[in-house]
Design a protein around this motif. Structure first.
Motif, mmCIF file in Angstrom:
data_model
loop_
_atom_site.group_PDB
_atom_site.id
_atom_site.type_symbol
_atom_site.label_atom_id
_atom_site.label_comp_id
_atom_site.label_asym_id
_atom_site.label_seq_id
_atom_site.Cartn_x
_atom_site.Cartn_y
_atom_site.Cartn_z
ATOM 1 N N GLY A 111 33.743 52.303 38.298
ATOM 2 C CA GLY A 111 32.592 52.982 37.707
ATOM 3 C C GLY A 111 32.982 54.296 37.056
ATOM 4 N N HIS A 112 33.893 55.035 37.678
ATOM 5 C CA HIS A 112 34.341 56.300 37.099
ATOM 6 C C HIS A 112 35.101 56.055 35.789
ATOM 7 N N LEU A 113 35.948 55.034 35.773
ATOM 8 C CA LEU A 113 36.696 54.744 34.547
ATOM 9 C C LEU A 113 35.761 54.398 33.393
ATOM 10 N N LEU A 114 34.718 53.630 33.693
ATOM 11 C CA LEU A 114 33.830 53.184 32.628
ATOM 12 C C LEU A 114 32.849 54.270 32.189
ATOM 13 N N SER A 115 32.299 55.009 33.109
ATOM 14 C CA SER A 115 31.256 55.976 32.753
ATOM 15 C C SER A 115 31.819 57.348 32.400
ATOM 16 N N ALA A 116 32.734 57.861 33.229
ATOM 17 C CA ALA A 116 33.249 59.219 33.002
ATOM 18 C C ALA A 116 34.425 59.232 32.033
ATOM 19 N N ARG A 117 35.257 58.204 32.076
ATOM 20 C CA ARG A 117 36.456 58.174 31.218
ATOM 21 C C ARG A 117 36.244 57.298 29.993
ATOM 22 N N HIS A 118 35.116 56.621 29.905
ATOM 23 C CA HIS A 118 34.766 55.818 28.731
ATOM 24 C C HIS A 118 35.820 54.766 28.399
ATOM 25 N N GLN A 119 36.354 54.161 29.448
ATOM 26 C CA GLN A 119 37.331 53.100 29.251
ATOM 27 C C GLN A 119 36.598 51.805 28.840
ATOM 28 N N ALA A 120 37.205 51.046 27.980
ATOM 29 C CA ALA A 120 36.610 49.778 27.558
ATOM 30 C C ALA A 120 36.771 48.741 28.671
ATOM 31 N N PRO A 121 35.783 47.846 28.833
ATOM 32 C CA PRO A 121 35.921 46.769 29.827
ATOM 33 C C PRO A 121 37.145 45.910 29.521
ATOM 34 N N THR A 122 37.994 45.766 30.480
ATOM 35 C CA THR A 122 39.225 44.975 30.324
ATOM 36 C C THR A 122 39.270 43.893 31.392
ATOM 37 N N PRO A 123 40.076 42.853 31.172
ATOM 38 C CA PRO A 123 40.216 41.831 32.220
ATOM 39 C C PRO A 123 40.614 42.420 33.570
ATOM 40 N N PHE A 124 41.465 43.456 33.532
ATOM 41 C CA PHE A 124 41.897 44.071 34.799
ATOM 42 C C PHE A 124 40.714 44.638 35.567
ATOM 43 N N LEU A 125 39.810 45.318 34.893
ATOM 44 C CA LEU A 125 38.657 45.898 35.577
ATOM 45 C C LEU A 125 37.739 44.812 36.131
ATOM 46 N N TYR A 126 37.582 43.723 35.375
ATOM 47 C CA TYR A 126 36.782 42.612 35.894
ATOM 48 C C TYR A 126 37.453 41.974 37.120
ATOM 49 N N GLU A 127 38.775 41.902 37.093
ATOM 50 C CA GLU A 127 39.496 41.368 38.252
ATOM 51 C C GLU A 127 39.255 42.237 39.478
ATOM 52 N N CYS A 128 39.265 43.555 39.282
ATOM 53 C CA CYS A 128 39.023 44.468 40.397
ATOM 54 C C CYS A 128 37.622 44.276 40.967
ATOM 55 N N LEU A 129 36.630 44.202 40.087
ATOM 56 C CA LEU A 129 35.253 44.045 40.542
ATOM 57 C C LEU A 129 35.034 42.689 41.218
ATOM 58 N N MET A 130 35.717 41.659 40.723
ATOM 59 C CA MET A 130 35.575 40.352 41.359
ATOM 60 C C MET A 130 36.193 40.375 42.748
ATOM 61 N N ASP A 131 37.287 41.118 42.917
ATOM 62 C CA ASP A 131 37.848 41.294 44.258
ATOM 63 C C ASP A 131 36.834 41.947 45.182
ATOM 64 N N ALA A 132 36.082 42.918 44.655
ATOM 65 C CA ALA A 132 35.062 43.592 45.466
ATOM 66 C C ALA A 132 33.983 42.614 45.901
ATOM 67 N N MET A 133 33.677 41.616 45.070
ATOM 68 C CA MET A 133 32.642 40.649 45.428
ATOM 69 C C MET A 133 33.073 39.749 46.589
ATOM 70 N N ALA A 134 34.386 39.650 46.822
ATOM 71 C CA ALA A 134 34.862 38.829 47.934
ATOM 72 C C ALA A 134 34.556 39.467 49.281
ATOM 73 N N ASP A 135 34.234 40.759 49.283
ATOM 74 C CA ASP A 135 33.881 41.450 50.507
ATOM 75 C C ASP A 135 32.516 40.948 51.004
ATOM 76 N N PRO A 136 32.257 41.005 52.326
ATOM 77 C CA PRO A 136 30.925 40.616 52.818
ATOM 78 C C PRO A 136 29.778 41.355 52.149
ATOM 79 N N GLN A 137 30.051 42.540 51.580
ATOM 80 C CA GLN A 137 28.996 43.271 50.898
ATOM 81 C C GLN A 137 28.697 42.707 49.507
ATOM 82 N N GLY A 138 29.558 41.814 49.019
ATOM 83 C CA GLY A 138 29.323 41.210 47.714
ATOM 84 C C GLY A 138 28.223 40.164 47.790
ATOM 85 N N SER A 139 28.035 39.431 46.698
ATOM 86 C CA SER A 139 26.975 38.426 46.658
ATOM 87 C C SER A 139 27.244 37.428 45.542
ATOM 88 N N VAL A 140 26.592 36.269 45.628
ATOM 89 C CA VAL A 140 26.681 35.280 44.558
ATOM 90 C C VAL A 140 26.106 35.860 43.268
#
Length: 570
Positions: A111-140
């Protein structure tokens, strides 16, 4: 692109427990533990500043407590990306032994990279977020939102995104989305490796498609895939809880071959011993007992040992039953049902002599042996009549050293009488005083009377019964048993005992059928022959019930002795 975790939809199902994730995904601590870790981390940081040892720059984004906005602004993009790579590492990350909330940290850094640093969405960032969804706090909902977001930004899926999506769907199962992900991997020629196939199997398991999940897992093993031990652990635990014990044991055998010395294996074997023994699953119980107890790995709880004893008894494993009894005796007082279970194990294995010895040991230890304690031996003798000869020989041999409990001799006498007739058991019956130091009990003599082949034997037994058993000591038996006794002793001419048994039969009768009045007919006939007016006490008792009164009247008319019986009454 969404940078913060959106809440799950209102109808999200959360009732079932989450499946544990691969080590690379970590687990978030409970809130109380997390609070303590945060406080400890703050103290560590303060101590580090006092001692002049600040937290290294490359670790400031990975402390247990979330980094502040100031810390994030002070970090370079490369440092934030490096922190994300570290968090995603398969070996996991801990700050001096303290874990971090992986889900929230990934969300914060991306979130900091995208909002504060204005980084463009990249496959790497999506990979990171998808890893976060694997946590019990994630969701379908979060998984699908990320995939849709990638499509809207024209970001092509990567193998890592698909792999992480399958891992997330193992914890938040959605059959349709899982299949879509597998179709995407096939379309882009991404390899579906062992890790991905494990995630699919776990997703099916979490989705309660147990047979399909088991089939997928066993197919992988038969193809030589190297399954992670923690995956097998999950399947073993789930199948054990569901009662699929044969399937559980097949996986447990493989698990032990893969890695048999770790503490997780010890815990799983203990669990297997618990669930198998409580379900009387013999092979599983024996396997786990051999490793856990005979291997001195762990000491099972008293309740588990009791279940092991019951399982050994049911399956005729005298050795296992004896070991379980020995374990119980070292912890607490051995009770009657413990000895009964061991005797049952010996009897079921065909060692009737051993079963009888166990019952004698029970008597030595101050526990009174009743007829009910010997039923396992009786059933074994009824199933295998050829064992009665061994049982009688064993009784006579044991009696050379000690007097035997009457119930122990009685069970052999009754089994022989029921199977071969009373004449075959009379020799052992006559030796009861010598073997036991007391007369035969009432139940033994009643069984002999019922199975008596002739009136002379019946008459002898009836006189023994009258001489040695007080009327108040007649055992509680079914009305049918007492009805059979009435018929036998009445035919032998022992009317005094016949009327005594008739009183017991009437006391146990609620309503009679015609076939149950056979003893009344015999007793009425014999009483009329000798002009014994006591029969009318029985008739009057039967006439108190409307149904039995009609049956008795029909019986009297059929016998054509109404007038004669009336004369007896006068």
């Amino acid at each position: 692109m969404t940078t913060t975790r959106a809440p799950a939809p209102p109808d999200a199902a959360v009732a079932a427990p989450r499946l544990p994730q691969r080590r690379r995904h970590g687990t978030s601590a409970a809130s109380a533990a997390a609070g303590l870790q945060t406080q400890e981390a703050m103290r560590d940081a303060q101590e580090a500043r006092r001692s002049g040892n600040e937290v290294p720059r490359d670790e400031r984004l990975l402390t247990p407590s979330p980094p502040s906005e100031e810390t994030l602004r002070a970090a370079s993009v490369e440092e934030i990306v490096a922190a994300l790579v570290t968090v995603r590492d398969a070996r996991g990350w801990s700050f001096h032994g303290q874990e971090i909330d992986r889900h929230e940290r990934i969300i914060q850094l991306v979130g900091h990279l995208l909002s504060a640093r204005h980084q463009a969405p990249t496959p790497f960032l999506y990979e990171c977020l998808m890893d976060a969804m694997a946590d019990p706090q994630g969701s379908v909902w979060g998984i699908r939102k990320l995939l849709d977001d990638m499509a809207s930004h024209n970001v092509k899926p990567t193998a890592a995104v698909c792999q992480s999506a399958l891992a997330a769907l193992a914890n938040h199962p959605d059959y349709a989305l899982r299949q879509e992900t597998l179709d995407t991997m096939q379309e882009f020629w991404f390899p579906v490796d062992t890790s991905a196939r494990q995630s699919v199997a776990l997703g099916l398991l979490r989705d309660e498609q147990y047979e399909l999940a088991f089939a997928r897992l066993t197919d992988m093993m038969e193809q030589g895939a190297r399954i992670d031990v923690w995956v097998l652990d999950i399947f073993v635990m789930v199948f054990g809880k569901l009662g699929f014990l044969d399937e559980m044991m097949s996986l447990l055998y493989r698990r032990k071959k893969m890695q048999s010395e770790d503490m997780a294996m010890a815990s799983i074997l203990y669990y297997a011993l618990d669930v198998c023994s409580s379900a009387f699953h013999y092979t599983g119980t024996l396997f786990a007992w051999n490793v856990v107890v005979r291997g001195s790995l762990l000491q099972p709880a008293d309740g588990i040992v009791e279940n092991v004893l019951a399982t050994a008894a049911r399956h005729g494993d005298a050795s296992l039953a004896t070991e379980a009894l020995d374990t119980i005796s070292q912890r607490t007082r051995v009770l009657a049902h413990h000895y009964e279970a061991v005797a049952e194990a010996f009897a079921a294995s065909g060692d009737v002599a051993g079963a009888l010895r166990i019952l004698c040991i029970m008597k030595k230890n101050g526990i009174r042996i009743a007829r009910g304690n010997t039923r396992a031996v009786y059933e074994a003798l009824r199933r295998q009549p050829k064992l009665t000869r061994d049982a009688e020989t064993a009784l006579r041999a044991m009696a050379r050293d000690e007097q035997l409990p009457v119930a122990v001799v009685g069970v052999v006498v009754e089994a022989v009488a029921d199977a071969q007739g009373s004449e075959a058991a009379m020799d052992l019956y006559r030796h009861v005083p010598a073997l036991c130091g007391e007369a035969a009990n009432a139940a033994m003599m009643q069984t002999l009377i019922i199975n008596s082949p002739d009136e002379e034997t019946t008459r002898s037994l009836a006189r023994d019964y009258t001489a040695h058993v007080a009327e108040d000591d007649d055992p509680a038996r079914d009305a049918h048993v007492y009805g059979a006794l009435v018929a036998k002793v009445a035919e032998a001419g022992e009317l005094g005992l016949a009327f005594r048994f008739a009183d017991k039969a009437l006391a146990g009768i609620g309503g009679l059928e015609t076939r149950q009045l056979a003893w009344v007919k015999v007793l009425l006939t014999k009483a009329a022959e000798v002009e014994d007016g006591r029969i009318w006490g029985v008739v009057d008792a039967l006439k108190k019930d409307e149904h039995t009164a009609a049956l008795v009247e029909r019986l009297l008319r059929r016998m054509r002795i109404t007038k004669r019986a009336a004369g007896l009454k006068t």
